[in-house]
Design an enzyme around this catalytic site. Structure first.
Site, PDB file in Angstrom:
ATOM      1  N   GLU A 118      31.399 -16.014  21.640  1.00 26.34           N
ATOM      2  CA  GLU A 118      30.646 -15.625  22.831  1.00 26.34           C
ATOM      3  C   GLU A 118      31.092 -16.413  24.057  1.00 26.34           C
ATOM      4  O   GLU A 118      31.070 -15.899  25.175  1.00 26.34           O
ATOM      5  CB  GLU A 118      29.155 -15.786  22.563  1.00 26.34           C
ATOM      6  CG  GLU A 118      28.650 -14.736  21.577  1.00 26.34           C
ATOM      7  CD  GLU A 118      27.188 -14.891  21.209  1.00 26.34           C
ATOM      8  OE1 GLU A 118      26.411 -13.948  21.444  1.00 26.34           O
ATOM      9  OE2 GLU A 118      26.818 -15.959  20.681  1.00 26.34           O
ATOM     10  N   GLU A 138      27.090 -13.814  12.719  1.00 26.85           N
ATOM     11  CA  GLU A 138      25.665 -14.158  12.722  1.00 26.85           C
ATOM     12  C   GLU A 138      24.863 -13.444  11.634  1.00 26.85           C
ATOM     13  O   GLU A 138      23.927 -14.026  11.057  1.00 26.85           O
ATOM     14  CB  GLU A 138      25.062 -13.851  14.096  1.00 26.85           C
ATOM     15  CG  GLU A 138      25.295 -14.923  15.144  1.00 26.85           C
ATOM     16  CD  GLU A 138      26.655 -14.818  15.816  1.00 26.85           C
ATOM     17  OE1 GLU A 138      26.896 -15.585  16.767  1.00 26.85           O
ATOM     18  OE2 GLU A 138      27.477 -13.988  15.383  1.00 26.85           O
TER      19      GLU A 138
END
Length: 264
Positions: A118, A138
């Site tokens: 990210e 995730e």
């Protein structure tokens, strides 16, 4: 800027060639995982580089030989300090949602996973080596990539590839990422930082106000319709036309010399 150099060992800061800031994640013992100190340091660096007219581009790099950033520090989360990993203005790591007018180039020579991916997606350009990889794992831990990854990855890659990565948690290697356009330049490991610096210097050679206003429109191209983008382009042109550099560019061309940009 001198205060930043000594501010925090978890993020190194230096200026190269007068116009490029090099920001290095420096928690190798924790695979550069983001803790509260990293988030605070990166937010301070964003503020400082945005406020320094001499800085025209920023390079984000890693001190770890195999990992760019492993994402959030799970020890901090398990200790109940999850909120410290983000800042109010910058979001995760003090960076992913930070307002930035200047271009950020990320140099990746290892794994960029979860929050590390990210961070990559929050930057404008990517230089990587073949041993780099990118992923949002995730869902393996019952989490989601809420720091921009879930919508920035489908913008950076073909949608079906991004959806596969998100749903399977499987990473993509740098060569494939380069073919799809996520990576701007793919170079050998020893050249990653130098290539990122070269890209920064190519940006710094251009009129800073024009670069800033051009990126402001281009970054909004996926969020605004054509009418809004046209209006933003007109506003940007007005700002550029009022700058000193607007006169310097044609003058340098006529005089057959390199332009001397003031950034004003």
């Amino acid at each position: 800027m001198s205060d930043l150099r000594a501010r925090d060992a978890v993020v190194r800061f230096e200026v190269r060639d007068g116009h490029t800031a090099v920001v290095t994640l420096n928690r190798p013992e924790a695979r550069n995982a983001v803790n509260g100190a990293v988030a605070a340091a990166l937010e301070a660096i964003v503020d400082a580089t945005e406020g320094d007219p001499s800085i025209r581009a920023v390079v984000l790099a890693s001190s770890h030989p195999e990992v760019f950033c492993a994402g959030a520090d799970l020890k901090e989360i398990s200790a109940g300090r999850r909120a410290s990993l983000r800042t109010e203005r910058g979001g995760f790591a003090g960076l992913v949602f930070a307002k930035r007018d200047k271009p950020w180039i990320v140099a990746v020579d290892g794994k960029a996973l979860a929050g590390g991916c990210e961070l990559v997606l929050a930057c404008d350009m990517v230089v990587a080596s073949p041993r780099a990889s990118f992923g949002l794992p995730e869902v393996l831990r019952g989490l989601i990539a809420a720091a921009g990854g879930l919508y920035r990855l489908p913008r950076a890659l073909p949608a079906n590839i991004a959806l596969e990565m998100i749903a399977t948690a499987l990473p993509i290697d740098a060569e494939r990422a380069h073919r799809f356009g996520l990576v701007n330049r793919l170079v050998e490991p020893a050249r990653v930082l130098d290539e990122a610096l070269q890209l920064a210097s190519q940006i710094a050679a251009n009129a800073p106000v024009a670069v800033r206003e051009s990126l402001r429109v281009a970054r909004a191209s996926l969020d605004l319709d054509e009418t809004a983008l046209r209006q933003r382009s007109i506003a940007g042109m007005a700002i550029v036309a009022a700058s000193e550099d607007y006169q310097e560019g044609p003058r340098a061309f006529i005089e057959k010399r390199p332009p001397r940009w003031s950034g004003r």
